[in-house]
Design a protein around this motif. Structure first.
Motif, PDB file in Angstrom:
ATOM      1  N   UNK A 253       0.832  -1.215   0.000  1.00  0.00           N
ATOM      2  CA  UNK A 253       0.000   0.000   0.000  1.00  0.00           C
ATOM      3  C   UNK A 253       0.863   1.260   0.000  1.00  0.00           C
ATOM      4  N   UNK A 254       2.008   1.248   0.694  1.00  0.00           N
ATOM      5  CA  UNK A 254       2.911   2.398   0.668  1.00  0.00           C
ATOM      6  C   UNK A 254       3.425   2.650  -0.747  1.00  0.00           C
ATOM      7  N   UNK A 255       3.780   1.593  -1.444  1.00  0.00           N
ATOM      8  CA  UNK A 255       4.254   1.739  -2.824  1.00  0.00           C
ATOM      9  C   UNK A 255       3.164   2.311  -3.719  1.00  0.00           C
ATOM     10  N   UNK A 256       1.936   1.855  -3.514  1.00  0.00           N
ATOM     11  CA  UNK A 256       0.821   2.331  -4.324  1.00  0.00           C
ATOM     12  C   UNK A 256       0.581   3.824  -4.082  1.00  0.00           C
ATOM     13  N   UNK A 257       0.618   4.248  -2.822  1.00  0.00           N
ATOM     14  CA  UNK A 257       0.416   5.664  -2.484  1.00  0.00           C
ATOM     15  C   UNK A 257       1.520   6.518  -3.089  1.00  0.00           C
ATOM     16  N   UNK A 258       2.760   6.072  -2.988  1.00  0.00           N
ATOM     17  CA  UNK A 258       3.888   6.817  -3.552  1.00  0.00           C
ATOM     18  C   UNK A 258       3.778   6.877  -5.076  1.00  0.00           C
ATOM     19  N   UNK A 259       3.308   5.789  -5.694  1.00  0.00           N
ATOM     20  CA  UNK A 259       3.148   5.779  -7.149  1.00  0.00           C
ATOM     21  C   UNK A 259       2.101   6.807  -7.583  1.00  0.00           C
ATOM     22  N   UNK A 260       0.985   6.873  -6.868  1.00  0.00           N
ATOM     23  CA  UNK A 260      -0.051   7.868  -7.187  1.00  0.00           C
ATOM     24  C   UNK A 260       0.497   9.271  -6.963  1.00  0.00           C
ATOM     25  N   UNK A 261       1.215   9.471  -5.876  1.00  0.00           N
ATOM     26  CA  UNK A 261       1.786  10.791  -5.567  1.00  0.00           C
ATOM     27  C   UNK A 261       2.757  11.234  -6.656  1.00  0.00           C
ATOM     28  N   UNK A 262       3.646  10.350  -7.055  1.00  0.00           N
ATOM     29  CA  UNK A 262       4.638  10.705  -8.071  1.00  0.00           C
ATOM     30  C   UNK A 262       4.024  10.872  -9.458  1.00  0.00           C
ATOM     31  N   UNK A 263       3.014  10.079  -9.761  1.00  0.00           N
ATOM     32  CA  UNK A 263       2.437  10.121 -11.097  1.00  0.00           C
ATOM     33  C   UNK A 263       1.458  11.271 -11.288  1.00  0.00           C
ATOM     34  N   UNK A 264       0.602  11.519 -10.288  1.00  0.00           N
ATOM     35  CA  UNK A 264      -0.457  12.506 -10.450  1.00  0.00           C
ATOM     36  C   UNK A 264      -0.276  13.754  -9.599  1.00  0.00           C
ATOM     37  N   UNK A 265       0.478  13.684  -8.539  1.00  0.00           N
ATOM     38  CA  UNK A 265       0.739  14.843  -7.696  1.00  0.00           C
ATOM     39  C   UNK A 265      -0.455  15.251  -6.857  1.00  0.00           C
TER      40      UNK A 265
END
Length: 157
Positions: free
Chosen positions: A82-94
């Motif tokens: 879940x941490x990886x998923x949150x970071x991926x959304x943060x980095x991809x969409x801001x």
């Protein structure tokens, strides 16, 4: 008095769960018109966003200060799925992606927490989530208006 309680209930529900409970209650259950839905739902969601952003900002600051002197907190970061998923959304969409997803998929408190955790500019976080909330309010009202008879029959009969 009953009308005032409907307003308070709609605003509290919108400050917690905008798309899941707040908008359906305001449109279908309380039968507010468009202007009432827009004012009360947006006021509740924006008020909730302001409250949660400042609350989580203080809690994050307190937690960092609390962890500072403790030796039993590990320095190594643990990455879960879940941490990886949150970071991926943060980095991809801001922040804009978090703001768009907050009223629909996330809740207002979770969106405010993520915005405050990753982006420290409170005004920007509150502004983006507020604009997203107003847009989603119009979209949800149009959807509920189109399917009002179906929803009313399904919920109350």
């Amino acid at each position: 008095m009953a009308y005032f309680l409907k307003i308070i209930t709609a605003m509290v529900l919108c400050s917690l769960f905008f798309s899941k409970m707040g908008m359906p209650a305001a449109c279908v259950l309380f039968e507010f018109n468009f202007l009432e839905v827009f004012i009360f739902a947006c006021a509740g969601a924006i008020g909730g966003t302001i409250f949660y952003v400042y609350l989580f900002g203080a809690l994050i600051k307190w937690w960092e200060k609390f962890k500072e002197g403790k030796t039993y907190f590990s320095k190594k970061k643990i990455f879960t799925k879940s941490n990886r998923r949150i970071i991926k959304v943060k980095n991809r969409f801001g922040l804009i992606g978090i703001a768009i997803l907050t009223p629909v998929l996330l809740s207002i408190p979770l969106g405010a927490f993520l915005g405050e955790r990753f982006y420290k500019n409170k005004a920007k976080v509150i502004g983006y989530i507020s604009i997203s909330t107003m847009i989603w309010c119009v979209v949800f009202y149009v959807i509920y208006f189109q399917f009002y008879d179906y929803l009313k029959g399904w919920l109350f009969e």
